[in-house]
Design a protein around this motif. Sequence first.
Motif, PDB file in Angstrom:
ATOM      1  N   PRO A  11       0.808  -1.226   0.000  1.00 54.22           N
ATOM      2  CA  PRO A  11       0.000   0.000   0.000  1.00 54.22           C
ATOM      3  C   PRO A  11       0.838   1.273   0.000  1.00 54.22           C
ATOM      4  N   GLU A  12       2.041   1.227   0.630  1.00 51.40           N
ATOM      5  CA  GLU A  12       2.873   2.420   0.669  1.00 51.40           C
ATOM      6  C   GLU A  12       3.465   2.732  -0.698  1.00 51.40           C
ATOM      7  N   GLU A  13       3.768   1.691  -1.472  1.00 52.96           N
ATOM      8  CA  GLU A  13       4.387   1.893  -2.778  1.00 52.96           C
ATOM      9  C   GLU A  13       3.363   2.131  -3.887  1.00 52.96           C
ATOM     10  N   LEU A  14       2.164   1.589  -3.741  1.00 51.50           N
ATOM     11  CA  LEU A  14       1.128   1.736  -4.770  1.00 51.50           C
ATOM     12  C   LEU A  14       0.481   3.110  -4.653  1.00 51.50           C
ATOM     13  N   ILE A  15       0.647   3.908  -5.684  1.00 50.56           N
ATOM     14  CA  ILE A  15       0.098   5.264  -5.678  1.00 50.56           C
ATOM     15  C   ILE A  15      -1.383   5.246  -6.008  1.00 50.56           C
ATOM     16  N   GLU A  16      -1.760   4.531  -7.057  1.00 53.39           N
ATOM     17  CA  GLU A  16      -3.161   4.450  -7.434  1.00 53.39           C
ATOM     18  C   GLU A  16      -3.380   3.264  -8.360  1.00 53.39           C
ATOM     19  N   SER A  17      -4.629   2.873  -8.485  1.00 57.05           N
ATOM     20  CA  SER A  17      -5.051   1.848  -9.435  1.00 57.05           C
ATOM     21  C   SER A  17      -6.502   2.119  -9.785  1.00 57.05           C
ATOM     22  N   ASN A  18      -6.909   1.678 -10.971  1.00 58.32           N
ATOM     23  CA  ASN A  18      -8.322   1.820 -11.327  1.00 58.32           C
ATOM     24  C   ASN A  18      -9.167   0.700 -10.739  1.00 58.32           C
ATOM     25  N   ILE A  19      -8.540  -0.215  -9.980  1.00 55.40           N
ATOM     26  CA  ILE A  19      -9.275  -1.259  -9.265  1.00 55.40           C
ATOM     27  C   ILE A  19      -9.518  -0.776  -7.842  1.00 55.40           C
ATOM     28  N   PRO A  20     -10.748  -0.571  -7.412  1.00 54.89           N
ATOM     29  CA  PRO A  20     -11.005  -0.079  -6.056  1.00 54.89           C
ATOM     30  C   PRO A  20     -10.704  -1.137  -4.997  1.00 54.89           C
ATOM     31  N   VAL A  99       1.460 -16.774  -9.110  1.00 49.82           N
ATOM     32  CA  VAL A  99       1.356 -16.484 -10.535  1.00 49.82           C
ATOM     33  C   VAL A  99      -0.063 -16.707 -11.035  1.00 49.82           C
ATOM     34  N   GLY A 100      -0.760 -17.695 -10.463  1.00 54.60           N
ATOM     35  CA  GLY A 100      -2.088 -18.040 -10.956  1.00 54.60           C
ATOM     36  C   GLY A 100      -3.180 -17.077 -10.567  1.00 54.60           C
ATOM     37  N   SER A 101      -2.969 -16.233  -9.554  1.00 53.13           N
ATOM     38  CA  SER A 101      -3.979 -15.244  -9.168  1.00 53.13           C
ATOM     39  C   SER A 101      -3.711 -13.953  -9.922  1.00 53.13           C
ATOM     40  N   LYS A 102      -4.746 -13.371 -10.512  1.00 51.13           N
ATOM     41  CA  LYS A 102      -4.558 -12.239 -11.401  1.00 51.13           C
ATOM     42  C   LYS A 102      -5.440 -11.059 -11.009  1.00 51.13           C
ATOM     43  N   SER A 103      -4.903  -9.875 -11.178  1.00 48.41           N
ATOM     44  CA  SER A 103      -5.707  -8.661 -11.072  1.00 48.41           C
ATOM     45  C   SER A 103      -6.483  -8.496 -12.374  1.00 48.41           C
ATOM     46  N   VAL A 104      -7.803  -8.326 -12.243  1.00 49.72           N
ATOM     47  CA  VAL A 104      -8.687  -8.313 -13.402  1.00 49.72           C
ATOM     48  C   VAL A 104      -9.540  -7.052 -13.363  1.00 49.72           C
ATOM     49  N   SER A 105      -9.665  -6.390 -14.520  1.00 47.26           N
ATOM     50  CA  SER A 105     -10.523  -5.206 -14.575  1.00 47.26           C
ATOM     51  C   SER A 105     -10.813  -4.836 -16.018  1.00 47.26           C
ATOM     52  N   ASP A 106     -11.999  -4.262 -16.223  1.00 43.77           N
ATOM     53  CA  ASP A 106     -12.320  -3.612 -17.499  1.00 43.77           C
ATOM     54  C   ASP A 106     -12.761  -2.176 -17.250  1.00 43.77           C
ATOM     55  N   ALA A 107     -12.350  -1.622 -16.093  1.00 45.74           N
ATOM     56  CA  ALA A 107     -12.705  -0.249 -15.741  1.00 45.74           C
ATOM     57  C   ALA A 107     -11.874   0.740 -16.554  1.00 45.74           C
ATOM     58  N   SER A 108     -12.294   1.971 -16.537  1.00 46.05           N
ATOM     59  CA  SER A 108     -11.602   3.003 -17.301  1.00 46.05           C
ATOM     60  C   SER A 108     -10.434   3.578 -16.502  1.00 46.05           C
ATOM     61  N   GLY A 125      -9.273  -1.255 -18.927  1.00 46.58           N
ATOM     62  CA  GLY A 125      -8.535  -2.466 -18.595  1.00 46.58           C
ATOM     63  C   GLY A 125      -8.011  -2.406 -17.177  1.00 46.58           C
ATOM     64  N   VAL A 126      -6.725  -2.726 -17.001  1.00 41.35           N
ATOM     65  CA  VAL A 126      -6.069  -2.707 -15.691  1.00 41.35           C
ATOM     66  C   VAL A 126      -4.985  -1.640 -15.711  1.00 41.35           C
ATOM     67  N   ALA A 127      -4.911  -0.834 -14.649  1.00 38.45           N
ATOM     68  CA  ALA A 127      -3.898   0.223 -14.593  1.00 38.45           C
ATOM     69  C   ALA A 127      -3.348   0.348 -13.181  1.00 38.45           C
ATOM     70  N   PHE A 128      -2.016   0.522 -13.085  1.00 38.25           N
ATOM     71  CA  PHE A 128      -1.344   0.694 -11.800  1.00 38.25           C
ATOM     72  C   PHE A 128      -0.308   1.803 -11.915  1.00 38.25           C
ATOM     73  N   ARG A 129      -0.204   2.601 -10.836  1.00 37.48           N
ATOM     74  CA  ARG A 129       0.903   3.535 -10.655  1.00 37.48           C
ATOM     75  C   ARG A 129       1.581   3.192  -9.342  1.00 37.48           C
ATOM     76  N   PHE A 130       2.894   2.989  -9.393  1.00 34.70           N
ATOM     77  CA  PHE A 130       3.584   2.648  -8.145  1.00 34.70           C
ATOM     78  C   PHE A 130       5.017   3.149  -8.203  1.00 34.70           C
ATOM     79  N   LYS A 131       5.599   3.276  -7.019  1.00 35.14           N
ATOM     80  CA  LYS A 131       6.964   3.764  -6.882  1.00 35.14           C
ATOM     81  C   LYS A 131       7.723   2.784  -5.994  1.00 35.14           C
ATOM     82  N   PRO A 132       8.569   1.927  -6.570  1.00 29.52           N
ATOM     83  CA  PRO A 132       9.229   0.891  -5.771  1.00 29.52           C
ATOM     84  C   PRO A 132      10.112   1.438  -4.658  1.00 29.52           C
ATOM     85  N   GLY A 133      10.766   2.588  -4.892  1.00 26.83           N
ATOM     86  CA  GLY A 133      11.617   3.156  -3.853  1.00 26.83           C
ATOM     87  C   GLY A 133      12.984   2.517  -3.749  1.00 26.83           C
ATOM     88  N   VAL A 134      13.326   1.630  -4.691  1.00 22.61           N
ATOM     89  CA  VAL A 134      14.647   0.999  -4.715  1.00 22.61           C
ATOM     90  C   VAL A 134      15.181   1.064  -6.138  1.00 22.61           C
TER      91      VAL A 134
END
Length: 340
Positions: A11-20, A99-108, A125-134
């Motif tokens: 949660p600290e590294e993930l800035i945002e996602s279109n998946i609530p 590997v078998g569990s997937k994030s799924v979305s068709d949101a905007s 589809g699926v969208a992520f913004r994150f900052k690894p910090g390393v």
Amino acid sequence: MRVVLPARIGPEELIESNIPLDDDGHQEWDPDKEYDQGERVVLTEEHDGRQPTQRIYRALTSNQGAFPAEHTIDEVGADEAKWQDLGGINRFRAFDEVVGSKSVSDASYDPELYNPEGQEALDQGVAFRFKPGVVTDSLTLLGLEASYLDVVVVNEDGVQYQKRHELQTTIPESDWHAYFFAEPERDQELVLTELPLVSEDMTIEDLPGTLEAEFRISAYNGGAPAKIGNILVGQSYRVGESGFGAEASIVDFSTKERDEFGHFRVRERAFANRAQVPVLIETARIQRVQRFLAQIRSRPAVYIASKELGPTVFGFYKRFRLLYQNAVLSECELTIEGLI
């Protein structure tokens, strides 16, 4: 052959996602509520200083006040367990070690934020913004179900990397019947190495690695739900050069039982990838390679051979053997078993 130890994305590294956060439809755990067997909850909030796990839990017995993460089979044993860990919530499945569990979305999502400059606007589809910090110089995506994958890396100086990757659609056979009737095949993985070095206040073009960069990743599947199994970022370590003769296989956990009448009962279950790869190493580096492999013996990592000489596997090495050949080159045999 390169090995990447993935950075933790929480949660600290993930800035945002279109998946609530509440996309799975389960309520947050309430310490004052009495739960019946079979009820499901999530832990997406802090509770009395205990950090959220971003996972789903199912009640094994009626209980009240039992913090799910502290009362699973792994934590207290089968006899005392009150909750079963069912895995990550949809928003964080792309960052777990399954590997078998997937994030799924068709949101905007916002195409101006996620699409590379000059490309056609894709916004579903699926969208992520994150900052690894390393420091990172490698990005691996596994378990993809999408037509296009956009990758944008930015920092305060602006965009440092941007590209739209078309997940190649191929036809198994090259004839007219296959052209009209065969099911197309798409790439299910994408591996990027040697990303440009990016820090908060400088860019060094001649060194690999990305420090303090923001990653923007989006997958588009033509209007259908897009899926991402794993997003793995980290700094790569070069073991050596992959040689010819690599072996690729799977470990199947399905069961096939024959009854007294000779009929089979098949229960299809998950499988794990397995690979055995010969790697050529400079003899002068062989002790360093041995120390590195010993250090990561219990850590999941991405093992990257090449499309021509071997597979990409996310998992653990089961065995390695270093063979001193001569004063210049030696060989390492790596047996790798993937995560499910």
